[in-house]
Motif scaffolding. Sequence first.
Motif, short mmCIF file in Angstrom:
data_model
loop_
_atom_site.label_atom_id
_atom_site.label_comp_id
_atom_site.label_asym_id
_atom_site.label_seq_id
_atom_site.Cartn_x
_atom_site.Cartn_y
_atom_site.Cartn_z
N GLU A 160 7.79 13.33 0.18
CA GLU A 160 6.54 13.75 -0.45
C GLU A 160 5.39 13.74 0.55
OE1 GLU A 160 6.11 12.68 -4.86
OE2 GLU A 160 6.80 10.83 -3.93
N GLU A 161 4.27 14.32 0.12
CA GLU A 161 3.05 14.30 0.91
C GLU A 161 2.09 13.28 0.31
OE1 GLU A 161 -0.78 17.07 2.23
OE2 GLU A 161 0.75 17.86 0.87
N LEU A 162 1.58 12.39 1.15
CA LEU A 162 0.55 11.46 0.72
C LEU A 162 -0.82 12.09 0.94
CD1 LEU A 162 1.93 8.16 2.33
CD2 LEU A 162 2.08 8.84 -0.06
N VAL A 163 -1.72 11.89 -0.01
CA VAL A 163 -3.07 12.43 0.11
C VAL A 163 -4.08 11.33 -0.19
CG1 VAL A 163 -2.48 14.82 -0.43
CG2 VAL A 163 -3.02 13.23 -2.30
N GLY A 187 2.56 -5.10 2.19
CA GLY A 187 3.97 -4.84 1.97
C GLY A 187 4.22 -3.48 1.36
N CYS A 188 3.13 -2.81 0.94
CA CYS A 188 3.23 -1.46 0.38
C CYS A 188 3.35 -0.45 1.53
CB CYS A 188 1.99 -1.15 -0.46
SG CYS A 188 1.84 0.59 -0.94
N GLY A 189 4.35 0.44 1.45
CA GLY A 189 4.56 1.42 2.51
C GLY A 189 3.41 2.40 2.64
N TYR A 190 2.78 2.78 1.53
CA TYR A 190 1.66 3.72 1.57
C TYR A 190 0.45 3.06 2.24
CZ TYR A 190 4.52 5.94 -2.04
OH TYR A 190 5.55 6.50 -2.73
N ARG A 191 0.21 1.81 1.90
CA ARG A 191 -0.90 1.09 2.51
C ARG A 191 -0.69 0.97 4.02
NH1 ARG A 191 -3.45 -4.78 0.69
NH2 ARG A 191 -4.61 -5.18 2.61
N ALA A 192 0.53 0.68 4.44
CA ALA A 192 0.83 0.56 5.87
C ALA A 192 0.56 1.87 6.59
CB ALA A 192 2.28 0.12 6.07
N ARG A 193 0.95 2.99 5.96
CA ARG A 193 0.73 4.31 6.57
C ARG A 193 -0.77 4.62 6.66
NH1 ARG A 193 4.14 8.81 6.97
NH2 ARG A 193 5.82 7.28 6.77
N LEU A 194 -1.52 4.30 5.62
CA LEU A 194 -2.96 4.53 5.63
C LEU A 194 -3.64 3.68 6.70
CD1 LEU A 194 -5.55 5.74 4.44
CD2 LEU A 194 -5.56 3.88 2.76
N GLU A 195 -3.24 2.42 6.81
CA GLU A 195 -3.85 1.53 7.81
C GLU A 195 -3.56 2.01 9.23
OE1 GLU A 195 -2.25 -2.26 6.65
OE2 GLU A 195 -3.96 -2.73 5.35
N LEU A 196 -2.38 2.62 9.43
CA LEU A 196 -2.05 3.18 10.74
C LEU A 196 -2.99 4.33 11.07
CD1 LEU A 196 -0.19 3.39 13.21
CD2 LEU A 196 1.32 4.86 11.85
N TRP A 197 -3.22 5.21 10.09
CA TRP A 197 -4.12 6.35 10.30
C TRP A 197 -5.54 5.87 10.58
CZ3 TRP A 197 -7.89 8.42 6.63
CH2 TRP A 197 -8.49 9.61 7.08
N LEU A 198 -6.02 4.91 9.79
CA LEU A 198 -7.37 4.39 9.97
C LEU A 198 -7.53 3.76 11.36
CD1 LEU A 198 -7.97 2.73 6.48
CD2 LEU A 198 -8.96 4.87 7.33
N THR A 228 -8.23 6.16 -2.61
CA THR A 228 -6.89 5.61 -2.43
C THR A 228 -5.99 6.64 -1.78
OG1 THR A 228 -5.16 4.29 -3.50
CG2 THR A 228 -5.88 6.28 -4.65
N PHE A 229 -4.76 6.22 -1.45
CA PHE A 229 -3.79 7.03 -0.71
C PHE A 229 -2.47 7.00 -1.47
CE2 PHE A 229 -1.36 7.55 3.50
CZ PHE A 229 -1.74 8.88 3.64
#
Length: 296
Positions: A160-163, A187-198, A228-229
């Motif tokens: 999927e695409e996260l937005v 521990g949330c995968g979406y949060r980890a991805r967002l934090e990487l982008w930030l 949110t993401f």
Amino acid sequence: MEFKDLEIFQMVAEKGTITEAAKELRYVQSNITSRIQKLENELKTPLFNRHNRGMILTPEGKRLLVYSEKILSLTNEMRKVVQNDKEPSGKLEIGSVETVIKLPVILSRYNKKYKQVDLSLLTGVTEQLQYKVLHHQLDGAFISAGTAHPDLAVHDVLEEELVLISDKPFQSIEHIKDEPILCFSKGCGYRARLELWLADEQFTPTKMMEFGTLETILGSVAAGLGVTFVPKSTVAHLVEQGLVHTYHLPPEYSRIKTVFVRRSDSYLTPTIQKFIQIIEEFHEETSNQVQNSTQN
């Protein structure tokens, strides 16, 4: 030493109090206490440190917990192997992150086809669910793909695409620099991805607010509390209604897979085999749909 003693020991270790363990197992508290004391006397070592708010495992208790999980898992597996009649039945305990919007499709197909299975679902964040699968507390779980643990077998489910979403339109990260970020716990995968982008954008959020459910997060975003993401598919209805607006990130941050994981060394009963088969059929269908839409 009896298997029941180990089951009681595990439950007290998980719940942290005699009261909660007794409630979960539907035993009287005195029974739980005496079984723990019996186990400690048999092993000639204290397994818990007692304090006013509950019980914490001693170093010896922590070592026993590792062996206890393995023993009870093997015992359960032995029963399944002996009782295997080739027809899915019994309990199937599955975990999932909250944002798998297509999960009801998979569960419904399985439930309609195999009515003798008692299917239960636990929701949580990726890290927590992976831990429960590894420690034999779940038969498997739908989680965000990442670095797979070597003891887990991984089955693709969907991509999927996260937005990033907000209650108002925005064109760049600068437009949301003062907005709180609403998210699940660590521990949330979406949060980890967002934090990487930030981090790559050298952007530090003013505030991170943790919530327990997706419904609360989406409702709070629509009310203007923050951004949110999440997977695009989970907010399509809100976008159509004009309640939220999306911001697309580069593919290296926004493309994410949902996978189903299970312990690779566990015996594959017909119950879990057929569940994996349903997942594989679903994955093939959705992959074909994406391919056809791309070609058209």
